[in-house]
Design a protein around this motif. Structure first.
Motif, mmCIF file in Angstrom:
data_model
loop_
_atom_site.group_PDB
_atom_site.id
_atom_site.type_symbol
_atom_site.label_atom_id
_atom_site.label_comp_id
_atom_site.label_asym_id
_atom_site.label_seq_id
_atom_site.Cartn_x
_atom_site.Cartn_y
_atom_site.Cartn_z
ATOM 1 N N SER A 152 10.159 6.662 38.389
ATOM 2 C CA SER A 152 11.166 7.705 38.576
ATOM 3 C C SER A 152 11.065 8.246 39.992
ATOM 4 N N THR A 153 12.170 8.766 40.473
ATOM 5 C CA THR A 153 12.180 9.301 41.839
ATOM 6 C C THR A 153 11.195 10.450 41.985
ATOM 7 N N THR A 154 11.107 11.299 40.968
ATOM 8 C CA THR A 154 10.179 12.434 41.026
ATOM 9 C C THR A 154 8.739 11.955 41.144
ATOM 10 N N ARG A 155 8.359 11.008 40.302
ATOM 11 C CA ARG A 155 6.983 10.492 40.334
ATOM 12 C C ARG A 155 6.702 9.800 41.669
ATOM 13 N N TYR A 156 7.658 9.025 42.125
ATOM 14 C CA TYR A 156 7.503 8.310 43.398
ATOM 15 C C TYR A 156 7.290 9.278 44.556
ATOM 16 N N LEU A 157 8.121 10.308 44.649
ATOM 17 C CA LEU A 157 8.014 11.253 45.757
ATOM 18 C C LEU A 157 6.732 12.067 45.667
ATOM 19 N N LEU A 158 6.316 12.411 44.459
ATOM 20 C CA LEU A 158 5.070 13.159 44.302
ATOM 21 C C LEU A 158 3.889 12.342 44.804
ATOM 22 N N HIS A 159 3.866 11.051 44.474
ATOM 23 C CA HIS A 159 2.788 10.187 44.940
ATOM 24 C C HIS A 159 2.816 10.038 46.461
ATOM 25 N N ARG A 160 3.993 9.948 47.044
ATOM 26 C CA ARG A 160 4.087 9.828 48.504
ATOM 27 C C ARG A 160 3.602 11.109 49.192
ATOM 28 N N ILE A 161 3.981 12.254 48.643
ATOM 29 C CA ILE A 161 3.545 13.526 49.226
ATOM 30 C C ILE A 161 2.028 13.650 49.152
ATOM 31 N N VAL A 164 -3.135 13.356 41.492
ATOM 32 C CA VAL A 164 -1.807 12.926 41.060
ATOM 33 C C VAL A 164 -1.902 11.976 39.866
ATOM 34 N N ARG A 165 -2.919 11.108 39.874
ATOM 35 C CA ARG A 165 -3.087 10.204 38.731
ATOM 36 C C ARG A 165 -3.393 10.982 37.454
ATOM 37 N N ARG A 166 -4.209 12.030 37.568
ATOM 38 C CA ARG A 166 -4.470 12.863 36.387
ATOM 39 C C ARG A 166 -3.200 13.534 35.898
ATOM 40 N N TRP A 167 -2.370 13.967 36.841
ATOM 41 C CA TRP A 167 -1.076 14.556 36.460
ATOM 42 C C TRP A 167 -0.219 13.530 35.732
ATOM 43 N N ASP A 168 -0.207 12.278 36.218
ATOM 44 C CA ASP A 168 0.533 11.213 35.543
ATOM 45 C C ASP A 168 0.076 11.050 34.105
ATOM 46 N N LYS A 169 -1.239 11.056 33.906
ATOM 47 C CA LYS A 169 -1.785 10.868 32.555
ATOM 48 C C LYS A 169 -1.405 12.031 31.639
ATOM 49 N N ARG A 170 -1.432 13.243 32.180
ATOM 50 C CA ARG A 170 -1.047 14.396 31.357
ATOM 51 C C ARG A 170 0.414 14.328 30.966
ATOM 52 N N VAL A 171 1.269 13.937 31.920
ATOM 53 C CA VAL A 171 2.698 13.811 31.622
ATOM 54 C C VAL A 171 2.926 12.729 30.576
ATOM 55 N N ALA A 172 2.237 11.578 30.728
ATOM 56 C CA ALA A 172 2.390 10.490 29.763
ATOM 57 C C ALA A 172 1.916 10.920 28.384
ATOM 58 N N ALA A 173 0.788 11.659 28.330
ATOM 59 C CA ALA A 173 0.280 12.124 27.042
ATOM 60 C C ALA A 173 1.245 13.111 26.395
ATOM 61 N N LYS A 174 1.822 13.977 27.221
ATOM 62 C CA LYS A 174 2.784 14.949 26.691
ATOM 63 C C LYS A 174 4.016 14.245 26.133
#
Length: 397
Positions: free
Chosen positions: A84-93, A372-382
């Motif tokens: 997703s664009t949001t995930r992509y931009l967050l990782h770039r930032i 950011v990876r931990r944030w990804d995991k939390r979002v996926a778990a949610k």
């Protein structure tokens, strides 16, 4: 009679040699700046070659184009889903901003030459990658950051580029490379357009002119999904001796008048276009054998060595800090800029930059990426919990 098409082998998820290539590119940028500030770029023949190590930026841009376009190419061939664009931009930032801000704050507060001129305009422009748009804001210790401004512009443009070709999927995906070729052709004319700019600002430092360098990697991201056994071009592009020879020839040509004048003098429009084309060939030629070689090929002797891998991990820090170190080397070691001592200054700059780059990676870059990876995991778990709740089943743990 039905023709059976050979399947495309799945591309490798991680290509270690690219990490080593990134480290070499970072050292290339360092070399060209040392050559300029020691006056070595004025040495006949050799000076032009040392100065043209700025083409390492083309390798950086090609690497970004390949790695960031690859998930979109994979999705077009039915081999995955683009982020997703949001995930992509967050990782770039997270990848770029924390370490970059640390250097900017250090320079504008503590580096004497930069701190003295650090007004609000300089601060805002450097913190938010606006140096190539706002006059007189490229400052001592941060002049190399123009390329990060271009890189960030590419990050913002990439989702739009992906959306514009999203309809080229399945059988129509074969048109994606020609579309990228058209983008390259148009971009090579950028310096011929009458683009209005403020005084002391040149449009040839903006993203449109450098799109061919990014597109070199984007084309490779498409080709890895089309390299079927038996294709005539596959073995050619996978041949390291051939492709690196092509890249070397392009590099040597770029060190002549065809690549533009030495120093800070602006190139003629035709020279600018030629330099962009040569940089595209260099990036493509260096990377093609690494990404298109068979998965069972032997590891690259140097680019996959522990040393190269370490330099690759530290490459961003090397890029960020080397000009700060180079600026400080001259007064600390009682040296005069533009007065020789190229090898001495080069060794000092490398030796002093590497610890800073290692600290940047360990204390800023890696923690930011892990966060950011931990944030990804939390979002996926949610999302899994919500999906399980909607279906009336307990979420998997």
């Amino acid at each position: 009679m039905t023709t059976v098409t050979a399947p495309v082998p799945p591309p490798r998820a991680f290509i270690p040699a690219l990490e080593g290539m990134r480290g070499m590119a970072a050292l290339g940028v360092l070399v060209t700046h040392v050559a300029f500030q020691t006056g070595a770029s004025k040495i006949p023949v050799l000076g032009s070659i040392l100065e043209r190590f700025d083409m390492a930026v083309a390798v950086f841009f090609a690497l970004s184009g390949f790695l960031l376009w690859r998930p979109h190419a994979a999705a077009a061939y039915g081999l995955g889903k683009a982020p997703s664009t949001t995930r992509y931009l967050l990782h770039r930032i997270a990848r770029i901003m924390p370490a970059y801000w640390a250097v900017v704050v250090f320079v504008l507060v503590l580096l004497p030459g930069a701190a003295q001129s650090a007004n609000l305009k300089v601060w805002v422009s450097n913190l938010f990658f606006l140096q190539v748009f706002v006059p007189l804001t490229l400052t001592e210790g941060l002049t190399q950051m123009w390329s990060l401004s271009v890189e960030m512009a590419f990050y913002l443009l990439l989702p739009l580029l992906a959306w514009s070709v999203v309809w080229l999927r399945g059988p129509a995906a074969r048109w994606r490379v020609p579309v990228l070729g058209a983008l390259i052709a148009v971009s090579l004319t950028w310096n011929l357009w009458p683009v209005p700019t403020p005084d002391a600002i040149h449009a040839d430092n903006w993203l449109p002119g450098y799109l061919p360098w990014f597109a070199a990697g984007m084309v490779l991201a498409e080709l890895i999904h089309r390299a079927r056994p038996g294709t005539w071009w596959g073995p050619l592009l996978a041949s390291q001796p051939l492709m690196w020879a092509v890249a070397l020839v392009a590099f040597l040509i770029s060190a002549t008048e065809f690549g533009g004048p030495a120093g800070l003098e602006r190139a003629e429009p035709w020279q600018y276009a030629v330099k962009m084309a040569l940089g595209m060939v260099i990036g493509f030629g260096l990377m093609a054998p690494l990404v298109l070689r068979p998965a069972d090929a032997r590891p690259h002797r140097w680019l996959e060595s522990p040393t190269a891998a370490l330099l690759g991990r530290w490459s961003y820090g090397i890029f960020l800090w080397h000009l700060v170190v180079l600026t400080m080397v001259f007064p600390v070691f009682s040296l005069m800029p533009f007065s020789g001592n190229f090898v001495y200054v080069l060794v000092l700059t490398i030796v002093l930059t590497l610890p800073l780059a290692a600290a940047s990676f360990a204390l800023i870059e890696d923690p930011a990426r892990r966060g950011v990876r931990r944030w990804d995991k939390r979002v996926a778990a949610k999302r899994a919990e919500l999906a399980a709740s909607d279906s009336g089943r307990p979420a998997a743990r």
